[in-house]
Design a protein around this motif. Sequence first.
Motif, PDB file in Angstrom:
ATOM      1  N   VAL A  41       0.763  -1.360   0.101  1.00  0.00           N
ATOM      2  CA  VAL A  41       0.038   0.008  -0.187  1.00  0.00           C
ATOM      3  C   VAL A  41       1.020   1.242   0.074  1.00  0.00           C
ATOM      4  O   VAL A  41       1.992   1.307   1.017  1.00  0.00           O
ATOM      5  CB  VAL A  41      -0.954  -0.133   1.393  1.00  0.00           C
ATOM      6  N   PRO A  42       0.508   2.315  -0.772  1.00  0.00           N
ATOM      7  CA  PRO A  42       1.319   3.359  -1.029  1.00  0.00           C
ATOM      8  C   PRO A  42       0.962   4.292   0.121  1.00  0.00           C
ATOM      9  O   PRO A  42      -0.074   4.421   0.622  1.00  0.00           O
ATOM     10  CB  PRO A  42       1.016   3.970  -2.314  1.00  0.00           C
ATOM     11  N   ILE A  43       2.289   5.002   0.421  1.00  0.00           N
ATOM     12  CA  ILE A  43       1.874   6.071   1.673  1.00  0.00           C
ATOM     13  C   ILE A  43       2.230   7.381   1.137  1.00  0.00           C
ATOM     14  O   ILE A  43       2.904   7.551  -0.019  1.00  0.00           O
ATOM     15  CB  ILE A  43       2.885   5.768   2.884  1.00  0.00           C
ATOM     16  N   ARG A  44       1.623   8.415   1.842  1.00  0.00           N
ATOM     17  CA  ARG A  44       1.722   9.777   1.470  1.00  0.00           C
ATOM     18  C   ARG A  44       3.190  10.490   1.586  1.00  0.00           C
ATOM     19  O   ARG A  44       3.653  11.294   0.720  1.00  0.00           O
ATOM     20  CB  ARG A  44       0.787  10.498   1.969  1.00  0.00           C
ATOM     21  N   ASN A  50       7.579   3.016  12.107  1.00  0.00           N
ATOM     22  CA  ASN A  50       6.850   2.937  13.394  1.00  0.00           C
ATOM     23  C   ASN A  50       6.125   4.261  13.609  1.00  0.00           C
ATOM     24  O   ASN A  50       5.050   4.262  14.499  1.00  0.00           O
ATOM     25  CB  ASN A  50       7.827   2.802  14.509  1.00  0.00           C
ATOM     26  N   SER A  51       6.492   5.348  13.085  1.00  0.00           N
ATOM     27  CA  SER A  51       5.609   6.647  13.168  1.00  0.00           C
ATOM     28  C   SER A  51       4.338   6.736  12.034  1.00  0.00           C
ATOM     29  O   SER A  51       3.811   7.809  12.230  1.00  0.00           O
ATOM     30  CB  SER A  51       6.394   7.793  13.006  1.00  0.00           C
ATOM     31  N   LEU A  52       4.121   5.625  11.194  1.00  0.00           N
ATOM     32  CA  LEU A  52       3.004   5.754  10.335  1.00  0.00           C
ATOM     33  C   LEU A  52       1.502   5.885  11.268  1.00  0.00           C
ATOM     34  O   LEU A  52       1.323   4.964  12.130  1.00  0.00           O
ATOM     35  CB  LEU A  52       2.896   4.622   9.501  1.00  0.00           C
ATOM     36  N   THR A  53       0.686   6.412  10.705  1.00  0.00           N
ATOM     37  CA  THR A  53      -0.798   6.370  11.174  1.00  0.00           C
ATOM     38  C   THR A  53      -1.585   6.071   9.920  1.00  0.00           C
ATOM     39  O   THR A  53      -1.143   6.096   8.839  1.00  0.00           O
ATOM     40  CB  THR A  53      -1.191   7.584  12.038  1.00  0.00           C
ATOM     41  N   SER A  54      -2.945   5.800  10.232  1.00  0.00           N
ATOM     42  CA  SER A  54      -3.917   5.520   9.279  1.00  0.00           C
ATOM     43  C   SER A  54      -3.894   6.778   7.911  1.00  0.00           C
ATOM     44  O   SER A  54      -4.109   6.414   6.794  1.00  0.00           O
ATOM     45  CB  SER A  54      -5.349   5.412   9.699  1.00  0.00           C
ATOM     46  N   GLU A  55      -3.681   8.111   8.524  1.00  0.00           N
ATOM     47  CA  GLU A  55      -3.725   9.097   7.539  1.00  0.00           C
ATOM     48  C   GLU A  55      -2.777   9.084   6.407  1.00  0.00           C
ATOM     49  O   GLU A  55      -2.814   9.546   5.579  1.00  0.00           O
ATOM     50  CB  GLU A  55      -3.570  10.434   8.181  1.00  0.00           C
ATOM     51  N   ASP A  56      -1.726   8.455   6.741  1.00  0.00           N
ATOM     52  CA  ASP A  56      -0.526   8.343   6.069  1.00  0.00           C
ATOM     53  C   ASP A  56      -0.790   7.404   4.700  1.00  0.00           C
ATOM     54  O   ASP A  56      -0.018   7.457   3.662  1.00  0.00           O
ATOM     55  CB  ASP A  56       0.677   7.839   6.588  1.00  0.00           C
ATOM     56  N   PHE A  57      -1.782   6.500   4.900  1.00  0.00           N
ATOM     57  CA  PHE A  57      -2.028   5.707   3.908  1.00  0.00           C
ATOM     58  C   PHE A  57      -2.964   5.870   2.828  1.00  0.00           C
ATOM     59  O   PHE A  57      -3.846   6.566   2.985  1.00  0.00           O
ATOM     60  CB  PHE A  57      -2.503   4.205   4.495  1.00  0.00           C
ATOM     61  N   TYR A  58      -2.723   5.539   1.601  1.00  0.00           N
ATOM     62  CA  TYR A  58      -3.737   5.803   0.598  1.00  0.00           C
ATOM     63  C   TYR A  58      -4.739   4.863   0.683  1.00  0.00           C
ATOM     64  O   TYR A  58      -4.343   3.725   1.445  1.00  0.00           O
ATOM     65  CB  TYR A  58      -3.037   5.727  -0.981  1.00  0.00           C
ATOM     66  N   ASP A  59      -5.826   4.844  -0.220  1.00  0.00           N
ATOM     67  CA  ASP A  59      -6.789   3.668   0.476  1.00  0.00           C
ATOM     68  C   ASP A  59      -6.871   2.692  -0.761  1.00  0.00           C
ATOM     69  O   ASP A  59      -7.633   1.745  -0.493  1.00  0.00           O
ATOM     70  CB  ASP A  59      -8.091   3.991   0.419  1.00  0.00           C
ATOM     71  N   PHE A  60      -6.085   2.785  -1.576  1.00  0.00           N
ATOM     72  CA  PHE A  60      -5.724   1.624  -2.675  1.00  0.00           C
ATOM     73  C   PHE A  60      -4.355   0.672  -2.491  1.00  0.00           C
ATOM     74  O   PHE A  60      -3.320   1.596  -2.364  1.00  0.00           O
ATOM     75  CB  PHE A  60      -6.091   1.872  -4.095  1.00  0.00           C
ATOM     76  N   GLY A  61      -4.449  -0.501  -2.723  1.00  0.00           N
ATOM     77  CA  GLY A  61      -3.131  -1.095  -2.716  1.00  0.00           C
ATOM     78  C   GLY A  61      -3.337  -1.980  -3.660  1.00  0.00           C
ATOM     79  O   GLY A  61      -4.187  -2.520  -4.349  1.00  0.00           O
ATOM     80  N   VAL A  62      -2.199  -3.009  -3.514  1.00  0.00           N
ATOM     81  CA  VAL A  62      -2.204  -4.467  -4.557  1.00  0.00           C
ATOM     82  C   VAL A  62      -1.982  -5.717  -3.560  1.00  0.00           C
ATOM     83  O   VAL A  62      -1.221  -5.556  -2.633  1.00  0.00           O
ATOM     84  CB  VAL A  62      -1.395  -4.443  -5.668  1.00  0.00           C
ATOM     85  N   ILE A 171      -2.686   6.829 -10.590  1.00  0.00           N
ATOM     86  CA  ILE A 171      -2.623   5.718 -11.754  1.00  0.00           C
ATOM     87  C   ILE A 171      -2.932   4.449 -11.177  1.00  0.00           C
ATOM     88  O   ILE A 171      -3.722   3.523 -11.608  1.00  0.00           O
ATOM     89  CB  ILE A 171      -1.159   5.706 -12.278  1.00  0.00           C
ATOM     90  N   LEU A 172      -2.681   4.091  -9.954  1.00  0.00           N
ATOM     91  CA  LEU A 172      -3.036   2.933  -9.300  1.00  0.00           C
ATOM     92  C   LEU A 172      -4.625   2.759  -9.230  1.00  0.00           C
ATOM     93  O   LEU A 172      -5.352   2.017  -9.451  1.00  0.00           O
ATOM     94  CB  LEU A 172      -2.526   2.708  -7.898  1.00  0.00           C
ATOM     95  N   ALA A 173      -5.077   3.938  -8.574  1.00  0.00           N
ATOM     96  CA  ALA A 173      -6.574   4.085  -8.141  1.00  0.00           C
ATOM     97  C   ALA A 173      -7.332   4.493  -9.448  1.00  0.00           C
ATOM     98  O   ALA A 173      -8.821   4.568  -9.111  1.00  0.00           O
ATOM     99  CB  ALA A 173      -6.585   5.229  -7.158  1.00  0.00           C
TER     100      ALA A 173
END
Length: 762
Positions: A41-44, A50-62, A171-173
Amino acid sequence: MLVVPVYDTLILSDVRIHVDEEVFALAEVKNIKEETSFLIVPIRENKDQNSLTSEDFYDFGVLAEVADVIKLEGHTTLNVDTKERVRISNLSFEKDHIEAEYEVSNVIEDITKEEQKFFLKRFKEYAQDIFKDVPGGAIVNSYIRRWRTINEAATQLGGYLALDPEERFAILAAKSISERYTLLLGGIKELLEIRDINTGIREKMTEEQQTSYKTAAIRRQIRYLEEELNELENGELDEEQLLALRIKKAGMTEEAEKESNRALRRLKMEGMTGHEYGALYDYLDFMTSLAWKDSKKTTGFNIKRARRTLDRGHYGLDKVKKRVLEQIAVNSIKGKQDGSILLFVGAPGTGKTSMGQGIADAMGRKYVRISLGGIRDEAEIRGHRRTYVGAMPGRIMEAMRRAGVNNPVMVLDEVDKLTSEAHGDPASALLEVLDPEQNFAFTDHYMNVPYDLSKVFFVCTANTTDGIPKPLLDRMEVINLSGYTPSEKYQIARRHLLPKAIEQTGLKKEQISIDTKALRAIIADYTMEAGVRGLRRQLDKICRDTAVKLLEEGDHKTVITQENLREILGKKVAHHDEALKKLVAGVATGLAWTQAGGDILFIEAVVTKGSGKLQITGQLGDVMKESAEIAYTLVKAAYQKEKKDFDKIDLHIHVPEGATPKDGPSAGVTLFTALFSLFLKKPVKRKLAMTGEISLRGEVLPIGGLPEKLMAAQRAGVKTVLIPKGNEEDLEEIPDEIKKKLTIIPVGQISEVARESLGIEI
Ligand code: ADP
């Protein structure tokens, strides 16, 4: 499921990626190896795991799986296969890893496989263009050639594309394939722009690029000129000064320079905000982009090399090549095209257009092509006057601009499809273009000054000479391409079409072969054509099918045999075999010349009680109807002694496949035979076909298009053909292969027709 975050990486489904263990945090690698399936899953932002939160993630992945783990000298690399695209939800952050739920979310397939293939090809071309000047380009190129899907191409090229994380994610989404492709193309075109700006290479641009990337092109042009002049520093020129310089440097004729300077003065008066500024700018841009003096420099004409080039490009066509060589030789001695223009006439796929490209290669010239199909308006050839809103140059001059030199080989396709309607006569405009007495000063209305077209080498193509206006035809030398025999098709497929199809699908030579029997069967059973277009399509289909199987089943060599054809290509294309075998009184087989080459046709006749009427159906033209009447009269004459009462019967003649209009006199003998067979109640000999016009005196008169007709007969499985005596000489033109497969009987009288087809003396 386990989540592996990636930053600023283009990740798409159904590709294999090689991942260095450092890319994934070590803990993840351990988990991945244990679980094999996981989500990428791509992140912004580029953040520590360790410091990642839900907001950092895009909602599409493979979805992804580890295919294998390669350990080399203490270093670990993973081969990862990506699967479906997914939408993720409910991220949870555990001590040493991240988890999420997901659901599969496939893109909408809104474009056909063909279009996808085309797109992949374009994508590869762009990619090759990007890497063409970098060291090791050849290796990169061989990689690029092997790309089999757009996703694979995009993932591998992803790192180079000038996109930010947001754009990569888009492009992914993307909702649909077409949306995804548009985004990708945007990225790659931008990359090309940047490359060009960096290296300062002035690209010859395609039409499409020219419009949408005009500003970039102008900027590049500015840079180019500035460098070349080496006089001024960046940014010192304004647009008007630049145009003035371009006019000076273009090498125009005196008249053109005057006209351009006049337009420039008006442009200055108008100012940037003026109404006409844009139109005047376009005009000057056009005038200064034309090659007024530049010829493509050729390194002296070498006939041997030219012959080799022609032979490399096309199999067979010896007569055509011979004539082409003569013309090129004369041209190179005289320095201009003299005498007549070559006109290639033949069915689709017989190599007319590609021969144009072959000529350009052999002469070492640039190649441009214009399609004249459906042109009705003279302005499309000669341009609109600039007083006209939205005025544009005509196609000829537009092609000259594309060529970028004043001596290209220009192919004018489909001259037989020119129509002249309300607005002037495009044919006479074309005549002016082709006439060496006039074309040194061809005036396009848009340009409003003459341009010298005399160095251009023109070649025309047409399906038939019928639709070409006489004066135009008089300027041309007709060269017939009557189609290929089965063994010629076999060689063309082996040497040209199959290697091309393999390359375009991204397969390797070693991965596929089609055995001899299968290839012969494809030609005989899955195509019904004079040319090789259908054959090319079938080979493309086989390669695509193989490519898919290879992905599914892993790398191995696929050998296509006759047994595989049904599964890959479906049912055989329609065959006349069965119809030819049936023996029915009142049916005869004729041979027709069509724009697509030749074909066989069946003529059916039925008699009923009635009052002497003759009814003809099947969309026949007037000439064919007259032939039917002549045939009927001849049959009546043959029955004169028997005093048969023709007044008490009605005769109905029908030519099936009624959707295609049919005309021409050459069905005369066939009509006669069908009727005679009907009244005799005796079927025509098996697998026998015929062609020939008939006169009221019962003579069989010569016809046209004999090569096409005989080839069509052979393709359809006919064994014996009756041809007019007057056509005997034409047999020299017929390939031996065809003559060997057919028994050809020349006939001069309908009595001979009756004898050969029905075994009857009249
Ligand atoms: P046309 O203009 O007559 O419709 P094309 O020139 O477009 O036909 O040819 C169709 C395809 O078949 C092209 O890919 C061309 O390269 C190929 N082809 C046709 N004739 C030959 C030949 N004699 N040798 C090799 N390839 C051929």
